[in-house]
Design a protein around this motif. Structure first.
Motif, PDB file in Angstrom:
ATOM      1  N   ILE A 224       0.839  -1.198   0.000  1.00 49.05           N
ATOM      2  CA  ILE A 224       0.000   0.000   0.000  1.00 49.05           C
ATOM      3  C   ILE A 224       0.871   1.244   0.000  1.00 49.05           C
ATOM      4  O   ILE A 224       0.655   2.176  -0.792  1.00 49.05           O
ATOM      5  CB  ILE A 224      -0.953  -0.017   1.212  1.00 49.05           C
ATOM      6  N   THR A 227       2.733   1.623  -3.360  1.00 49.20           N
ATOM      7  CA  THR A 227       1.842   2.081  -4.426  1.00 49.20           C
ATOM      8  C   THR A 227       1.522   3.561  -4.259  1.00 49.20           C
ATOM      9  O   THR A 227       1.531   4.324  -5.241  1.00 49.20           O
ATOM     10  CB  THR A 227       0.542   1.253  -4.417  1.00 49.20           C
ATOM     11  N   THR A 241       2.596  -4.887  -7.413  1.00 47.22           N
ATOM     12  CA  THR A 241       2.483  -4.203  -6.126  1.00 47.22           C
ATOM     13  C   THR A 241       1.119  -3.544  -5.982  1.00 47.22           C
ATOM     14  O   THR A 241       0.497  -3.596  -4.912  1.00 47.22           O
ATOM     15  CB  THR A 241       3.598  -3.152  -5.983  1.00 47.22           C
ATOM     16  N   ALA A 245      -1.721  -4.362  -3.199  1.00 48.89           N
ATOM     17  CA  ALA A 245      -2.311  -3.353  -2.320  1.00 48.89           C
ATOM     18  C   ALA A 245      -3.835  -3.412  -2.364  1.00 48.89           C
ATOM     19  O   ALA A 245      -4.507  -3.399  -1.321  1.00 48.89           O
ATOM     20  CB  ALA A 245      -1.817  -1.960  -2.730  1.00 48.89           C
TER      21      ALA A 245
END
Length: 270
Positions: A224, A227, A241, A245
């Motif tokens: 998270i 990102t 990724t 997330a």
């Protein structure tokens, strides 16, 4: 509402959400306290440790690394995640207050959707999160944060933060239902505030010892934060990724929601 023959989940949830909104308006200091903790960390790390930590960033300005301004940009995703985690403490506390003061018994006797009480708490936490995040963004801009995001990037940031806020809100609702007292409920949100430190929030994971680096790489907040960092700073967004997330947000929301509904249906232990 008491005369309704059949519960209406949507209408009842909106009613319970309005209850939480009134609480936020009546006690604005709750939001101030929530925002204060991550902002203190942001100002501390940027203005006290920023030059030293920024110099160690491999993505900084040239071979010598970065500086305070680079670190102000790098650490902002961690502060945003920490803000969301800070709201969880207050949400768990308010849920525990409802469960221990007898108001839930009153709600159970009324013809309302059982899940609407919990949904009101969760959505109220999301609203409080969004207000807190706007304040954090404003202070961050004043303190040196310089995002490079375009319109689509900002939409992605908003969607991811909203999704994470909803996931953490349902986790905090479950924490409030698990707690046997208001005092213990405040402890359930503490791990959510600490997790950004054990991820890529404040330093790159490859700078950590091997065991801790493995945990930091695969814990929910790291994809998270990575990102958010890519979206905010105009970096290359890794598809894997970003999906990780989003997957964590959706998965945690569903699991925490189902678990909260199960806890709500159980007799409460005292």
């Amino acid at each position: 509402m008491t005369g309704t023959a059949h519960p209406e989940p949507l209408r009842d949830s909106i009613t319970m959400l309005s209850r939480q909104i009134r609480r936020l308006r009546r006690y604005p200091e709750l939001t101030v306290i929530v925002v204060a903790i991550p902002l203190v960390f942001y100002l501390l790390f940027v203005f006290v440790l920023g030059d030293t930590l920024g110099a160690g960033l491999t993505a900084g300005a040239g071979p010598a690394g970065g500086d305070r301004s680079d670190y102000a940009n790098y650490v902002m995703p961690a502060i945003l995640v920490m803000t969301v985690g800070s709201v969880a403490t207050g949400t768990s506390t308010t849920v525990a207050m409802d469960m221990t003061t007898g108001i839930i018994a009153r709600f159970r006797s009324m013809s309302i959707s059982p899940g609407s009480v919990l949904t009101g708490h969760a959505l109220g936490a999301v609203v409080q999160n969004l207000i807190s995040l706007v304040i954090v963004f404003a202070v961050g801009l004043a303190a040196g944060f310089r995002p490079q995001a375009g319109l689509l990037d900002w939409l992605g940031v908003a969607a991811l933060l909203t999704g994470m806020s909803l996931a953490v809100a349902w986790i905090s609702v479950a924490g409030g239902l698990l707690a046997r007292s208001v005092e213990t409920a405040s402890n359930y949100g503490l791990p959510l505030v600490i997790l950004p430190f054990l991820g890529s929030g404040f330093v790159p994971t490859d700078s950590m010892p091997s065991g801790l680096a493995w945990f930091a790489e695969y814990q929910p907040f790291t994809p998270i934060m990575d990102t958010l960092r890519s979206l905010l700073l105009g970096g290359e967004l890794e598809t894997g990724t970003a999906w990780a997330a989003a997957g964590w947000c959706v998965g945690l929301t569903v699991l925490a929601y189902l678990y909260s509904r199960r806890l709500y249906g159980r007799p409460r232990k005292v």
